[in-house]
Design a protein around this motif. Structure first.
Motif, short mmCIF file in Angstrom:
data_model
loop_
_atom_site.label_atom_id
_atom_site.label_comp_id
_atom_site.label_asym_id
_atom_site.label_seq_id
_atom_site.Cartn_x
_atom_site.Cartn_y
_atom_site.Cartn_z
N CYS A 226 19.31 52.46 20.82
CA CYS A 226 19.36 53.95 21.65
C CYS A 226 19.42 52.65 22.78
O CYS A 226 19.21 51.77 23.12
N ASP A 227 20.30 54.09 24.16
CA ASP A 227 20.01 53.42 25.38
C ASP A 227 18.67 53.24 25.64
O ASP A 227 17.58 53.76 25.40
N LEU A 228 19.22 52.69 26.56
CA LEU A 228 18.00 52.96 27.80
C LEU A 228 17.82 53.91 29.13
O LEU A 228 18.24 53.42 29.76
N ASP A 229 16.89 54.67 29.04
CA ASP A 229 16.36 55.27 30.18
C ASP A 229 15.93 54.41 31.58
O ASP A 229 14.40 54.21 30.71
N MET A 230 16.62 54.71 32.38
CA MET A 230 15.08 54.52 33.71
C MET A 230 14.99 55.11 34.30
O MET A 230 16.14 55.61 34.69
N GLY B 143 11.46 57.82 27.54
CA GLY B 143 12.70 57.88 26.72
C GLY B 143 12.45 56.97 26.31
O GLY B 143 10.99 57.00 25.72
N SER B 144 12.77 57.32 25.17
CA SER B 144 12.70 56.78 23.72
C SER B 144 12.93 55.33 23.45
O SER B 144 11.96 54.85 22.72
N SER B 145 13.13 53.95 24.56
CA SER B 145 12.55 53.13 24.92
C SER B 145 11.29 53.39 24.92
O SER B 145 10.38 51.76 24.39
MG MG Z 1 17.40 57.54 25.74
#
Ligand code: MG
Ligand code: CTP
Length: 555
Positions: A223-227, A212-214
């Motif tokens: 922004c959030d951290l998608d793992m 994602g955006s990371s």
């Molecule tokens: Mg995200």
């Protein structure tokens, strides 16, 4: 005087300071075309993952002697890099040159005795540093330089934008201020690596990868951290081919479907993070979603994390966005501005709902840039034709093949300015036939909508899915109204821009003001919808002066 005006007034000294600050911290990633060979997504991911494995996170006392601290740590081996940041206390991120140094440090680290409370022992790479004798260390300490992990305040942003030299400069400034910094990116990979340590207690060969955006180069600070919990290395048959008549298989537990397997795995990992994960708080298991996930906060890094598994296609779409972002320096600048614009007008939200998402907006920007003449970005189908045998990638029956070597894609001959592109983006989507057409970056042209959702954006790989299925008609209408209003403002300004000394917000700064949204809702009370009137005005301007439409030089 209106408070916004006051906020925006840009007295020379502050403005000059801000610009100096901005220039000194300037990153080389934007603005000019970079001719150096670009790294593949997988190379970046592998390098950063390996770097994170040699890195530790240390909660430090508020006052600390940096030199002594580094000297103490380097007893375990040479240090490659380090930085400090603040988040409910002082933290240090320390990257050793060798992985062995981490083990050596872990070997001298003790599990705390907490008085009446008890500790669940877990040898992680997240430490707490205490001073044995605080009195003789705290005197005469020079303050520690902390790396900033958050985006600029709106006040600072407006000041920077008002002091920019052109709209193009404004878009590049916004990108520079909001994009993830080197330190923030490291912290994201480190956080994944720390979670991987917990997951590895169950699945020793797993990998936890950010997506994602990371990693897709469109992430904003905060922004959030998608793992993604990657168990492929375990499931994959990698052993040497055996000869003879025998075939060995592992005894495993069978479950009814892939989805049930995903839910079971995430349920256990969620439980682990909740019960034993140092610094993991507010763990929620959201296992009935289309894509089951575990959501939690990683306190030390301040990241809101979404952990999924069996989500390889999303990793592939992160790679695709990374490629698009790296192909032309205008792509990210435009996408960041559109995303900030959407956030400023509450078109996007951190709460899930009927809103348009940043991912959808980025795909819309890519689509728009594919539609330019000549195109600024190639279609996904074209990227597929450039792929070689090694690029071939089929996931769950979906063909996710595209060329992964960025250097094999020719740069675009299009030289349009960001100012023009921003204005035309708003015009394009202010007039898009959302009721009958779907946005399709695979083919780079509108398609008939296969279903009746107000906004249809085809998922580039799972082509039967609509990326923006959640968006309601009223949210789409709000987007269209604001897009028209913003196109109008930029048109008007092109003719009569306030002078920099007038303290008036102009260009992108004017678009980010909440008053744009207020204007829309206020004028709605009049007879004709504002957006209709603006559309007609725009149309009349265009037909009377079509030859001027490309004359949008900076000032
Ligand atoms: Mg995200
Ligand atoms: N994704 C997708 N389809 C969706 C939503 C998300 O394929 N309908 C994938 C995309 O690859 C996206 C990733 O999941 O990049 C993460 O989703 P999300 O966090 O919603 O978007 P980000 O791109 O990370 O943007 P943000 O900065 O808002 O988190």
């Amino acid at each position: 005087q209106c408070p916004l005006r006051r906020l925006l007034s840009c007295p020379g000294t502050v403005a000059a300071d801000l610009r100096r600050e901005e220039q000194s911290s300037g990153s080389a990633e934007t603005g000019s075309e970079d001719r150096t060979p670009k790294k593949r997504f997988s190379e970046v991911q592998n390098e950063r993952r390996e770097q994170a494995q040699r890195t530790v996170l240390i909660h430090c006392p508020n006052k600390i002697d940096e030199k002594k601290f580094l000297k103490f740590l380097s007893q375990h081996g040479p240090i490659n890099s380090h930085f400090f940041y603040e988040s409910f206390g002082l933290y240090a991120v320390v990257e050793f040159c060798q992985k062995e140094s981490v083990t050596s440090l872990q070997n001298i680290t003790r599990t705390p005795s907490l008085g009446p409370e008890a500790a669940i022992p877990f040898k992680s790479r997240y430490f707490n540093l205490k001073l044995r004798n605080s009195s003789n260390q705290t005197s005469e300490l020079s303050s520690i330089q902390c790396s900033n992990q958050s985006s600029p305040s709106s006040k600072k942003l407006y000041q920077l934008l008002c002091c920019a030299e052109s709209v193009d400069d404004q878009l590049n400034t916004l990108l520079r201020e909001f994009q993830l910094t080197e330190e923030n990116t490291r912290l994201r990979y480190l956080t994944c690596s720390l979670i991987e340590d917990v997951a590895a207690a169950y699945f020793p060969d797993c990998a936890v990868r950010p997506f994602g955006s990371s990693v897709n180069s469109f992430g904003k600070l905060g922004c959030d951290l998608d793992m993604f919990l990657d168990l492929d290395e375990i499931g994959k048959f990698t052993a040497q081919k055996t000869s003879g008549n025998f075939l060995m298989e592992f005894q495993v537990k069978n479950v009814p479907s892939e989805r049930v397997a995903t839910q079971k795995i995430l349920s256990v990992i969620g439980e682990c993070l909740d019960q034993f994960g140092p610094g993991c708080v507010g763990v929620q298991k959201i296992l009935n979603a289309r894509c089951p996930l575990v959501r939690f906060s990683h306190q030390a890094s301040g990241f809101q994390c979404d952990l999924t598994t069996n989500n390889r296609i999303a990793l592939k779409s992160s790679e695709l966005l990374y490629m698009y972002g790296a192909l032309d320096s205008r792509v990210r600048a435009l996408a960041f501005s559109v995303r900030c614009w959407a956030r400023a007008h509450s078109l996007t939200s951190s709460i899930p709902g009927a809103w348009i998402t940043n991912f959808s907006l980025t795909v819309m920007v890519i689509f728009f840039l594919q539609r330019r003449s000549p195109p600024i970005l190639p279609t996904l189908d074209y990227l597929k034709t450039l792929a070689d045998a090694e690029d071939k990638c089929i996931i769950e029956g979906y063909n996710c093949t595209f060329v992964r070597d960025l250097n094999r894609i020719k740069p675009s001959g299009n030289t349009e300015t960001l100012e023009l592109l921003l204005k035309e983006f708003f015009e394009y989507f202010g007039n898009f036939a959302f009721n009958k057409n779907s946005i399709n970056i695979r083919q780079g042209k509108e398609q008939n909508k296969p279903e009746s959702s107000p906004l249809h954006i085809q998922n580039p790989f799972e082509t039967s899915l609509n990326v923006s299925k959640n968006v309601s008609q009223s949210q789409l209408q709000k987007f269209v109204d604001l897009a028209r209003e913003s196109a109008w403002i930029l048109h008007q300004e092109g003719k009569d821009r306030p002078s920099p000394s007038s303290n008036q917000p102009w260009g992108l700064a004017a678009l980010l003001l909440p008053s744009v949204a207020n204007n829309v809702s206020l004028s709605k009370k009049k007879k004709k919808p504002a957006s209709e009137r603006i559309k007609n005005l725009l149309d009349s301007i265009k037909s009377s002066g079509a030859e001027n439409s490309t004359a949008t030089n900076g000032r």
